[in-house]
Design a protein around this motif. Structure first.
Motif, PDB file in Angstrom:
ATOM      1  N   GLY A  42       0.817  -1.209   0.000  1.00  0.00           N
ATOM      2  CA  GLY A  42       0.000   0.000   0.000  1.00  0.00           C
ATOM      3  C   GLY A  42       0.849   1.255   0.000  1.00  0.00           C
ATOM      4  N   LEU A  43       1.923   1.257   0.805  1.00  0.00           N
ATOM      5  CA  LEU A  43       2.811   2.415   0.853  1.00  0.00           C
ATOM      6  C   LEU A  43       3.525   2.610  -0.484  1.00  0.00           C
ATOM      7  N   ALA A  44       4.012   1.504  -1.067  1.00  0.00           N
ATOM      8  CA  ALA A  44       4.696   1.598  -2.362  1.00  0.00           C
ATOM      9  C   ALA A  44       3.746   2.129  -3.433  1.00  0.00           C
ATOM     10  N   GLY A  45       2.515   1.621  -3.452  1.00  0.00           N
ATOM     11  CA  GLY A  45       1.537   2.090  -4.426  1.00  0.00           C
ATOM     12  C   GLY A  45       1.162   3.537  -4.209  1.00  0.00           C
ATOM     13  N   ALA A  46       1.064   3.951  -2.939  1.00  0.00           N
ATOM     14  CA  ALA A  46       0.711   5.339  -2.640  1.00  0.00           C
ATOM     15  C   ALA A  46       1.803   6.290  -3.106  1.00  0.00           C
ATOM     16  N   ILE A  47       3.058   5.905  -2.889  1.00  0.00           N
ATOM     17  CA  ILE A  47       4.168   6.757  -3.334  1.00  0.00           C
ATOM     18  C   ILE A  47       4.151   6.900  -4.855  1.00  0.00           C
ATOM     19  N   LEU A  48       3.876   5.794  -5.534  1.00  0.00           N
ATOM     20  CA  LEU A  48       3.833   5.834  -6.992  1.00  0.00           C
ATOM     21  C   LEU A  48       2.670   6.687  -7.497  1.00  0.00           C
ATOM     22  N   LEU A  49       1.501   6.497  -6.903  1.00  0.00           N
ATOM     23  CA  LEU A  49       0.311   7.209  -7.379  1.00  0.00           C
ATOM     24  C   LEU A  49       0.210   8.629  -6.840  1.00  0.00           C
ATOM     25  N   ASN A  50       1.147   9.008  -5.987  1.00  0.00           N
ATOM     26  CA  ASN A  50       1.192  10.401  -5.528  1.00  0.00           C
ATOM     27  C   ASN A  50       1.964  11.276  -6.499  1.00  0.00           C
ATOM     28  N   ARG A  51       2.609  10.627  -7.467  1.00  0.00           N
ATOM     29  CA  ARG A  51       3.347  11.377  -8.484  1.00  0.00           C
ATOM     30  C   ARG A  51       2.434  11.729  -9.650  1.00  0.00           C
ATOM     31  N   LYS A  52       2.895  12.637 -10.467  1.00  0.00           N
ATOM     32  CA  LYS A  52       2.130  13.042 -11.639  1.00  0.00           C
ATOM     33  C   LYS A  52       2.413  12.057 -12.773  1.00  0.00           C
ATOM     34  N   ILE A  53       1.577  11.022 -12.848  1.00  0.00           N
ATOM     35  CA  ILE A  53       1.708  10.011 -13.895  1.00  0.00           C
ATOM     36  C   ILE A  53       0.416   9.969 -14.708  1.00  0.00           C
ATOM     37  N   PRO A  54       0.466   9.486 -15.945  1.00  0.00           N
ATOM     38  CA  PRO A  54      -0.756   9.390 -16.756  1.00  0.00           C
ATOM     39  C   PRO A  54      -1.791   8.479 -16.101  1.00  0.00           C
ATOM     40  N   LEU A  55      -3.053   8.846 -16.209  1.00  0.00           N
ATOM     41  CA  LEU A  55      -4.177   8.058 -15.699  1.00  0.00           C
ATOM     42  C   LEU A  55      -4.081   7.804 -14.194  1.00  0.00           C
ATOM     43  N   ARG A  56      -3.551   8.769 -13.471  1.00  0.00           N
ATOM     44  CA  ARG A  56      -3.359   8.590 -12.037  1.00  0.00           C
ATOM     45  C   ARG A  56      -4.680   8.346 -11.308  1.00  0.00           C
ATOM     46  N   ALA A  57      -5.702   9.122 -11.601  1.00  0.00           N
ATOM     47  CA  ALA A  57      -7.002   8.955 -10.945  1.00  0.00           C
ATOM     48  C   ALA A  57      -7.613   7.596 -11.272  1.00  0.00           C
ATOM     49  N   PHE A  58      -7.431   7.148 -12.509  1.00  0.00           N
ATOM     50  CA  PHE A  58      -7.964   5.849 -12.916  1.00  0.00           C
ATOM     51  C   PHE A  58      -7.321   4.728 -12.105  1.00  0.00           C
TER      52      PHE A  58
END
Length: 263
Positions: free
Chosen positions: A61-77
């Motif tokens: 969960g922490l690893a995924g949160a760090i990744l999805l806290n960045r500005k990446i394409p389709l982040r909300a999805f």
């Protein structure tokens, strides 16, 4: 909420089948519990399940949160995709994963055979049944931990990262000296909730294995259900529930103590 807890402790000192009058037996149910092999097996299985799910779901969960806290394409999805398993009924989740674990036509054995590995009787094996349930739980719980950690990450001021970057900190140093310390309260919350979930698991076990094969996946809440509502021994089931309640109180108190800031 308070009355059922107190009533559970009251009934734990009685023999009662719901229909008749409670018969006071003192500590008889607790003496029976000490010599009940199935209780100790269920307690060990609960610990096994909790230790197998809590650290991995938190780390993922922490690893995924760090990744999805960045500005990446389709982040909300992707945030929605990872959180989706949390809102799916656990009974439906258990049924779906039971199908995927099926030794004859399940997805997992099909993938294993595709790479030349012999399939496994996942839910019929005393060795593999609990790991199979743990893997299913990780699919469910990782998204919950991810969302909580994501909220914690978004509360960390960006200026702190900019300050340590000026001092020459690399990505690992920023994570170790800024992110982790400032996620202390978030981690304590996630740990407490995850441990409670681990000790209270019932739906997935009941749906996927019903405690079998043998007692290899029997957990303490399922054993309480078995004794109280299947066999009708409400007194002994209440004693089991009281013991679980006390264990949970001790564990949560220890976690909160460890997570408390030094004064």
């Amino acid at each position: 909420m308070i009355f059922p807890i107190l009533f559970t402790f009251y009934i734990s000192f009685h023999k009662w089948t719901i229909l008749g009058k409670p018969d006071f037996v003192g500590l008889g149910n607790y003496y029976q519990l000490l010599t009940d092999n199935v209780f100790w097996i269920s307690l060990w299985n609960t610990l096994y399940y909790t230790l197998g799910t809590v650290p991995f779901s938190m780390a993922l969960g922490l690893a995924g949160a760090i990744l999805l806290n960045r500005k990446i394409p389709l982040r909300a999805f992707f945030r929605g995709v990872f959180f989706a398993p949390v809102v799916v009924s656990l009974v439906a989740t258990g049924l779906i994963w039971s199908w995927m674990y099926n030794p004859n036509y399940g997805l997992f054995n099909h993938l294993l055979q595709f790479v030349g590995i012999e399939g496994v009787n996942w839910l019929s094996s005393t060795t593999w049944a609990m790991p199979a349930v743990i893997i299913t739980t990780l699919w469910v719980r990782t998204g919950y931990c991810l969302v909580i950690y994501l909220a914690g990450l978004q509360a960390i001021p960006e200026s702190l990262y900019e300050a340590v970057e000026i001092d020459g900190a690399n990505a690992w140093q920023k994570f170790w000296y800024v992110t982790l310390p400032l996620l202390k309260h978030t981690t304590t919350f996630v740990l407490v909730i995850s441990v409670i979930y681990g000790f209270m698991v019932f739906d997935l076990i009941y749906t996927m294995t019903n405690g079998g094969p043998g007692h290899s996946t029997t957990v303490i809440v399922q054993y309480i259900y078995q004794k109280a509502f299947v066999e009708g021994d409400m007194g002994y089931g209440s004693a089991l529930g009281a013991v679980l309640f006390l264990i949970m109180m001790v564990l949560v108190a220890i976690q909160l103590r460890l997570g408390r800031e030094k004064g």
